[in-house]
Design a protein around this motif. Sequence first.
Motif, PDB file in Angstrom:
ATOM      1  N   LEU A  53       0.881  -1.080  -0.070  1.00 63.89           N
ATOM      2  CA  LEU A  53      -0.111   0.266   0.047  1.00 63.89           C
ATOM      3  C   LEU A  53       0.934   1.067  -0.096  1.00 63.89           C
ATOM      4  O   LEU A  53       2.164   1.057   0.460  1.00 63.89           O
ATOM      5  CB  LEU A  53      -0.889   0.076   1.388  1.00 63.89           C
ATOM      6  N   ALA A  54       0.284   2.314  -0.243  1.00 65.93           N
ATOM      7  CA  ALA A  54       0.960   3.546  -0.311  1.00 65.93           C
ATOM      8  C   ALA A  54       1.257   3.958   1.087  1.00 65.93           C
ATOM      9  O   ALA A  54       0.669   3.732   2.124  1.00 65.93           O
ATOM     10  CB  ALA A  54       0.467   4.688  -1.106  1.00 65.93           C
ATOM     11  N   LEU A  55       2.529   4.451   1.411  1.00 65.03           N
ATOM     12  CA  LEU A  55       2.712   5.014   2.844  1.00 65.03           C
ATOM     13  C   LEU A  55       1.844   6.208   3.202  1.00 65.03           C
ATOM     14  O   LEU A  55       1.591   7.109   2.034  1.00 65.03           O
ATOM     15  CB  LEU A  55       4.275   5.333   3.004  1.00 65.03           C
ATOM     16  N   PRO A  56       1.565   6.457   4.135  1.00 63.67           N
ATOM     17  CA  PRO A  56       0.767   7.818   4.443  1.00 63.67           C
ATOM     18  C   PRO A  56       1.372   8.861   4.044  1.00 63.67           C
ATOM     19  O   PRO A  56       2.669   9.007   3.914  1.00 63.67           O
ATOM     20  CB  PRO A  56       0.594   7.420   6.156  1.00 63.67           C
ATOM     21  N   ARG A  57       0.613   9.879   3.814  1.00 64.81           N
ATOM     22  CA  ARG A  57       1.139  11.274   3.330  1.00 64.81           C
ATOM     23  C   ARG A  57       2.125  11.773   4.328  1.00 64.81           C
ATOM     24  O   ARG A  57       2.127  11.570   5.785  1.00 64.81           O
ATOM     25  CB  ARG A  57      -0.077  12.164   3.403  1.00 64.81           C
ATOM     26  N   GLY A  58       3.451  12.133   4.007  1.00 62.31           N
ATOM     27  CA  GLY A  58       4.439  12.709   4.647  1.00 62.31           C
ATOM     28  C   GLY A  58       5.554  11.781   5.086  1.00 62.31           C
ATOM     29  O   GLY A  58       6.429  12.014   5.734  1.00 62.31           O
ATOM     30  N   ILE A  59       5.181  10.430   4.838  1.00 58.35           N
ATOM     31  CA  ILE A  59       6.118   9.328   5.210  1.00 58.35           C
ATOM     32  C   ILE A  59       6.490   8.957   3.998  1.00 58.35           C
ATOM     33  O   ILE A  59       6.330   8.651   3.073  1.00 58.35           O
ATOM     34  CB  ILE A  59       5.328   8.184   5.775  1.00 58.35           C
TER      35      ILE A  59
ATOM     36  N   ASP B  17       2.875   9.195  12.096  1.00 58.77           N
ATOM     37  CA  ASP B  17       4.197   9.080  11.910  1.00 58.77           C
ATOM     38  C   ASP B  17       4.788   8.497  13.426  1.00 58.77           C
ATOM     39  O   ASP B  17       5.856   7.511  13.303  1.00 58.77           O
ATOM     40  CB  ASP B  17       5.028  10.417  11.626  1.00 58.77           C
ATOM     41  N   ARG B  18       4.292   8.558  14.195  1.00 54.37           N
ATOM     42  CA  ARG B  18       4.567   8.155  15.718  1.00 54.37           C
ATOM     43  C   ARG B  18       4.182   6.835  15.745  1.00 54.37           C
ATOM     44  O   ARG B  18       5.143   6.175  16.494  1.00 54.37           O
ATOM     45  CB  ARG B  18       3.879   9.201  16.746  1.00 54.37           C
ATOM     46  N   GLU B  19       3.138   6.467  15.389  1.00 55.85           N
ATOM     47  CA  GLU B  19       2.828   5.055  15.434  1.00 55.85           C
ATOM     48  C   GLU B  19       3.614   4.123  14.477  1.00 55.85           C
ATOM     49  O   GLU B  19       4.113   3.135  14.970  1.00 55.85           O
ATOM     50  CB  GLU B  19       1.352   4.869  15.012  1.00 55.85           C
ATOM     51  N   LEU B  20       3.759   4.779  13.487  1.00 54.75           N
ATOM     52  CA  LEU B  20       4.825   4.134  12.627  1.00 54.75           C
ATOM     53  C   LEU B  20       6.223   3.774  12.985  1.00 54.75           C
ATOM     54  O   LEU B  20       6.726   2.839  12.861  1.00 54.75           O
ATOM     55  CB  LEU B  20       4.875   4.432  11.071  1.00 54.75           C
ATOM     56  N   ALA B  21       6.876   4.966  13.679  1.00 50.79           N
ATOM     57  CA  ALA B  21       8.320   4.917  14.204  1.00 50.79           C
ATOM     58  C   ALA B  21       8.251   3.758  15.212  1.00 50.79           C
ATOM     59  O   ALA B  21       9.192   2.875  15.408  1.00 50.79           O
ATOM     60  CB  ALA B  21       8.421   6.139  14.654  1.00 50.79           C
ATOM     61  N   LEU B  22       7.268   3.865  16.210  1.00 48.79           N
ATOM     62  CA  LEU B  22       7.281   2.761  17.193  1.00 48.79           C
ATOM     63  C   LEU B  22       7.085   1.463  16.609  1.00 48.79           C
ATOM     64  O   LEU B  22       7.864   0.583  17.142  1.00 48.79           O
ATOM     65  CB  LEU B  22       5.980   2.953  18.116  1.00 48.79           C
ATOM     66  N   LEU B  23       6.183   1.037  15.639  1.00 52.55           N
ATOM     67  CA  LEU B  23       6.124  -0.292  15.073  1.00 52.55           C
ATOM     68  C   LEU B  23       7.430  -0.674  14.368  1.00 52.55           C
ATOM     69  O   LEU B  23       7.761  -1.602  14.484  1.00 52.55           O
ATOM     70  CB  LEU B  23       4.950  -0.353  14.119  1.00 52.55           C
ATOM     71  N   VAL B  24       8.135   0.281  13.811  1.00 50.81           N
ATOM     72  CA  VAL B  24       9.144  -0.115  13.038  1.00 50.81           C
ATOM     73  C   VAL B  24      10.400  -0.373  14.204  1.00 50.81           C
ATOM     74  O   VAL B  24      11.191  -1.475  13.951  1.00 50.81           O
ATOM     75  CB  VAL B  24       9.821   1.193  12.188  1.00 50.81           C
ATOM     76  N   VAL B  25      10.659   0.485  15.221  1.00 53.84           N
ATOM     77  CA  VAL B  25      11.400   0.295  16.327  1.00 53.84           C
ATOM     78  C   VAL B  25      11.344  -1.172  16.938  1.00 53.84           C
ATOM     79  O   VAL B  25      12.215  -2.033  17.116  1.00 53.84           O
ATOM     80  CB  VAL B  25      11.590   1.412  17.249  1.00 53.84           C
ATOM     81  N   HIS B  26       9.859  -1.445  17.211  1.00 53.97           N
ATOM     82  CA  HIS B  26       9.474  -2.612  17.923  1.00 53.97           C
ATOM     83  C   HIS B  26       9.902  -3.932  16.995  1.00 53.97           C
ATOM     84  O   HIS B  26      10.541  -4.748  17.680  1.00 53.97           O
ATOM     85  CB  HIS B  26       7.999  -2.508  18.029  1.00 53.97           C
ATOM     86  N   GLY B  27       9.531  -3.734  15.883  1.00 52.84           N
ATOM     87  CA  GLY B  27      10.008  -4.964  14.749  1.00 52.84           C
ATOM     88  C   GLY B  27      11.509  -5.078  14.830  1.00 52.84           C
ATOM     89  O   GLY B  27      11.855  -6.227  14.791  1.00 52.84           O
ATOM     90  N   CYS B  28      12.358  -4.150  14.624  1.00 58.79           N
ATOM     91  CA  CYS B  28      13.590  -4.192  14.683  1.00 58.79           C
ATOM     92  C   CYS B  28      14.356  -4.849  15.968  1.00 58.79           C
ATOM     93  O   CYS B  28      15.075  -5.711  16.088  1.00 58.79           O
ATOM     94  CB  CYS B  28      14.371  -2.889  14.426  1.00 58.79           C
ATOM     95  N   LEU B  29      13.738  -4.300  16.724  1.00 57.58           N
ATOM     96  CA  LEU B  29      14.210  -4.819  18.140  1.00 57.58           C
ATOM     97  C   LEU B  29      13.913  -6.482  18.557  1.00 57.58           C
ATOM     98  O   LEU B  29      14.704  -7.206  18.797  1.00 57.58           O
ATOM     99  CB  LEU B  29      13.681  -4.241  19.516  1.00 57.58           C
ATOM    100  N   HIS B  30      12.605  -7.103  18.091  1.00 59.00           N
ATOM    101  CA  HIS B  30      12.555  -8.169  18.031  1.00 59.00           C
ATOM    102  C   HIS B  30      13.628  -9.200  16.852  1.00 59.00           C
ATOM    103  O   HIS B  30      13.897  -9.971  17.253  1.00 59.00           O
ATOM    104  CB  HIS B  30      11.133  -8.455  17.370  1.00 59.00           C
ATOM    105  N   LEU B  31      13.773  -8.477  15.896  1.00 60.18           N
ATOM    106  CA  LEU B  31      14.918  -9.091  14.863  1.00 60.18           C
ATOM    107  C   LEU B  31      16.258  -9.292  15.650  1.00 60.18           C
ATOM    108  O   LEU B  31      16.847 -10.394  15.222  1.00 60.18           O
ATOM    109  CB  LEU B  31      15.099  -8.230  13.616  1.00 60.18           C
ATOM    110  N   LEU B  32      16.510  -8.372  16.669  1.00 60.29           N
ATOM    111  CA  LEU B  32      17.819  -8.394  17.470  1.00 60.29           C
ATOM    112  C   LEU B  32      17.661  -9.285  18.745  1.00 60.29           C
ATOM    113  O   LEU B  32      18.542  -9.422  19.484  1.00 60.29           O
ATOM    114  CB  LEU B  32      18.225  -7.102  17.790  1.00 60.29           C
ATOM    115  N   GLY B  33      16.361 -10.025  18.789  1.00 61.07           N
ATOM    116  CA  GLY B  33      16.358 -10.822  19.920  1.00 61.07           C
ATOM    117  C   GLY B  33      15.531 -10.443  21.204  1.00 61.07           C
ATOM    118  O   GLY B  33      15.576 -11.152  22.016  1.00 61.07           O
TER     119      GLY B  33
END
Length: 157
Positions: free
Chosen positions: A12-18, A111-127
Motif C-alpha cells: 500500500l502507499a505509505l501515509p502522506r508525509g512518510i 508517523d509516531r505510530e509507524l516509528a514505534l512499530l518499526v523500532v519494535h519490529g527491529c528490536l524483535h529481529l535483534l532478539g
Amino acid sequence: MSDLTITVQRDLALPRGITVSWVKDVARLALQHEAQVTRASLTLVFTDDATIGDLNQRFRQIDGPTDVLSFPSQEGEPFVLPTSARRHLGDVVISLETAQRQADDRQQPIDRELALLVVHGCLHLLGHDHATPADETAMWALQDAILGQFWGEPHAQ
C-alpha cells in the motif's frame, strides 16, 4: 552500523508525509542504538490487514490482523559467516491499516505510530522480546529511549 541495507516493500502507499528514506532512518537508528551487527540487511514490508492477518494465522495461529510481525532469519546459535558477508536479520511486516487505527485511537500522528512499530519490529529481529513482565519492561524502556532519540526528546527513566 555503517553497512546496513534496508529494503522497503510497500503493498500500500505509505501515509502522506512518510517517505521510504524516513522509514529507513527509523530502522537504522534502532539497529545503531543496539550496535549488535556490523554488516546486515533487513526488509520492512508495509501491507494491509488481510495480508498480515494471514501471516498472523499461519505463523502464530492467531486469527485476525495485528500491527507488526517480525520474522528473524536466525534463531539459536548463529551461523559463522565470512567477515565480508552481510547478515540478513529478517523481515518486519507492518499493517498500515492497523497502524492508522491505533494512531487514531491514541490520538497521535501516524508517523509516531509507524516509528514505534518499526523500532519494535527491529528490536524483535535483534532478539528482544516481551514474553515476561521483566522482558516487557526492558523492551518498552529501550523503545522509549530509541524513539526519544529519534524525535529529539529527553528520555525519562
